[in-house]
Design a protein around this motif. Structure first.
Motif, PDB file in Angstrom:
ATOM      1  N   SER A 128       0.852  -1.187   0.000  1.00 59.94           N
ATOM      2  CA  SER A 128       0.000   0.000   0.000  1.00 59.94           C
ATOM      3  C   SER A 128       0.887   1.236   0.000  1.00 59.94           C
ATOM      4  O   SER A 128       2.005   1.209   0.526  1.00 59.94           O
ATOM      5  N   ARG A 129       0.388   2.297  -0.603  1.00 57.53           N
ATOM      6  CA  ARG A 129       1.116   3.569  -0.580  1.00 57.53           C
ATOM      7  C   ARG A 129       0.125   4.684  -0.343  1.00 57.53           C
ATOM      8  O   ARG A 129      -0.826   4.885  -1.107  1.00 57.53           O
ATOM      9  N   ALA A 147      -2.790   5.778  -2.960  1.00 57.42           N
ATOM     10  CA  ALA A 147      -2.355   5.501  -4.326  1.00 57.42           C
ATOM     11  C   ALA A 147      -2.355   4.008  -4.637  1.00 57.42           C
ATOM     12  O   ALA A 147      -2.657   3.607  -5.756  1.00 57.42           O
ATOM     13  N   LEU A 148      -1.990   3.177  -3.663  1.00 51.76           N
ATOM     14  CA  LEU A 148      -2.038   1.721  -3.802  1.00 51.76           C
ATOM     15  C   LEU A 148      -2.704   1.139  -2.561  1.00 51.76           C
ATOM     16  O   LEU A 148      -2.476   1.614  -1.446  1.00 51.76           O
ATOM     17  N   SER A 207      -6.827   7.025 -15.650  1.00 54.19           N
ATOM     18  CA  SER A 207      -6.016   8.071 -15.046  1.00 54.19           C
ATOM     19  C   SER A 207      -6.254   8.113 -13.540  1.00 54.19           C
ATOM     20  O   SER A 207      -7.391   8.078 -13.078  1.00 54.19           O
ATOM     21  N   GLY A 208      -5.167   8.153 -12.779  1.00 54.41           N
ATOM     22  CA  GLY A 208      -5.296   8.176 -11.329  1.00 54.41           C
ATOM     23  C   GLY A 208      -5.454   6.826 -10.684  1.00 54.41           C
ATOM     24  O   GLY A 208      -5.726   6.729  -9.491  1.00 54.41           O
ATOM     25  N   SER A 209      -5.256   5.746 -11.439  1.00 52.31           N
ATOM     26  CA  SER A 209      -5.482   4.408 -10.889  1.00 52.31           C
ATOM     27  C   SER A 209      -4.319   3.901 -10.046  1.00 52.31           C
ATOM     28  O   SER A 209      -4.466   2.921  -9.313  1.00 52.31           O
ATOM     29  N   GLY A 210      -3.153   4.532 -10.165  1.00 52.32           N
ATOM     30  CA  GLY A 210      -1.998   4.108  -9.395  1.00 52.32           C
ATOM     31  C   GLY A 210      -0.902   3.447 -10.204  1.00 52.32           C
ATOM     32  O   GLY A 210       0.013   2.847  -9.622  1.00 52.32           O
ATOM     33  N   MET A 257      -6.671  10.347  -8.715  1.00 48.64           N
ATOM     34  CA  MET A 257      -5.849  10.658  -7.559  1.00 48.64           C
ATOM     35  C   MET A 257      -4.711  11.576  -7.954  1.00 48.64           C
ATOM     36  O   MET A 257      -3.735  11.133  -8.571  1.00 48.64           O
ATOM     37  N   PRO A 258      -4.782  12.873  -7.627  1.00 50.77           N
ATOM     38  CA  PRO A 258      -3.660  13.748  -7.945  1.00 50.77           C
ATOM     39  C   PRO A 258      -2.455  13.371  -7.103  1.00 50.77           C
ATOM     40  O   PRO A 258      -2.580  13.046  -5.928  1.00 50.77           O
TER      41      PRO A 258
END
Length: 291
Positions: free
Chosen positions: A38-39, A50-51, A70-73, A278-279
């Motif tokens: 995980s992140r 992010a993860l 877009s933004g999926s990690g 996710m920016p």
């Protein structure tokens, strides 16, 4: 069934979650292992996940593409898998070596000697010749430059006659071929490629992807490639799909059409469920690029 197809079938049959890896394969059989990775960036209401608990094991000698809206990690996945970013939780093993708790000096040494990188922007040094650019990873790793090794990998990418030229004298496609040769010269455990064809036209992109495919088929390279392009992903043995930081789906030896269809479904699902992109925070290694 041809030899190439048999090899691809054997490689794709080896994909597993880490639990299966424990049961059927020694840790050293896997090129990349992520366990519960995980992140998270930030805390509280401003936290960006992010993860979210990625579990994955990829066999040696395989070609894996990673896709997602877009933004999926995607980029965070590559950064954590390559040891360029540290997960908030979980562990990462590369070529059987646990890297999660490594100090930065050891991690840098591992990246230089056992990993290869290919990026969209080529990242060649303009003042060096093609041969010198290819040999750079050996120099940085403290190893004696091996001109024969450079000649071998340049021949693999069809540029052995260009060894004394400088990047500015080459086309974009030729520069990316040099980047691939540079990534292969140390015979790395894994080559990580981040949108390697993003700056190339369609025909040149296909040539570059064929080189990555050939490296897997002929010298048992392991390639993990992040891409947004279904055609690029179709060169891989398996395509993994990320959504909202989690592994959402996968396809084995798919066509570009099948990949595009699956991507459309994931993007539509994200819109229906209202999952935001996710920016990346400013300090993230890939800030300014698509996540």
């Amino acid at each position: 069934m041809g030899l190439r197809n048999r090899r691809r079938k054997q490689r794709t049959a080896g994909y597993a979650a880490p639990a299966s890896a424990d049961a059927g394969h020694p840790a050293g059989d896997w090129a990349v292992e992520l366990r519960g990775v995980s992140r998270q960036y930030g805390r509280g209401s401003n936290a960006v996940h992010a993860l979210r608990g990625i579990d994955l094991a990829l066999p040696r000698g395989s070609f894996t593409a990673v896709m997602g809206p877009s933004g999926s990690g995607k980029s965070t996945f590559l950064q954590c898998a390559a040891g360029l970013d540290r997960p908030t939780a979980g562990s990462v093993r590369l070529g059987g070596t646990e890297i999660t708790g490594m100090n930065e000096n050891k991690l840098t040494a591992l990246r230089r000697s056992r990993l290869g990188f290919v990026f969209q922007a080529f990242n060649l040094l303009p003042s060096l010749t093609v041969e010198q650019n290819v040999l750079l990873p050996l120099r940085l790793a403290g190893r004696r430059p091996d001109r024969r090794a450079a000649a071998d990998v340049l021949a693999q990418v069809g540029l052995d006659a260009h060894a004394k030229r400088r990047p500015g004298q080459l086309s974009g496609g030729q520069q990316q071929r040099v980047a691939i040769a540079r990534a292969l010269v140390t015979r790395p455990d894994v080559v990580f490629a981040d949108e390697p064809t993003g700056a190339l036209d369609t025909g040149t992109a296909a040539e570059v992807l064929a080189l990555l495919r050939r490296a897997v088929d002929t010298v048992s390279a392991t390639v993990v490639m992040v891409t947004h392009d279904p055609t690029a992903a179709s060169f891989a043995d398996r395509v993994l799909f990320l959504a909202d930081g989690s592994l959402a789906d996968h396809l084995v030896r798919p066509s570009a059409e099948q990949i595009a269809e699956r991507m459309s479904a994931l993007t539509a699902r994200a819109r229906r469920t209202g999952v935001p992109t996710m920016p990346l925070p400013p300090h993230h290694p890939m800030a300014g690029a698509a996540a």
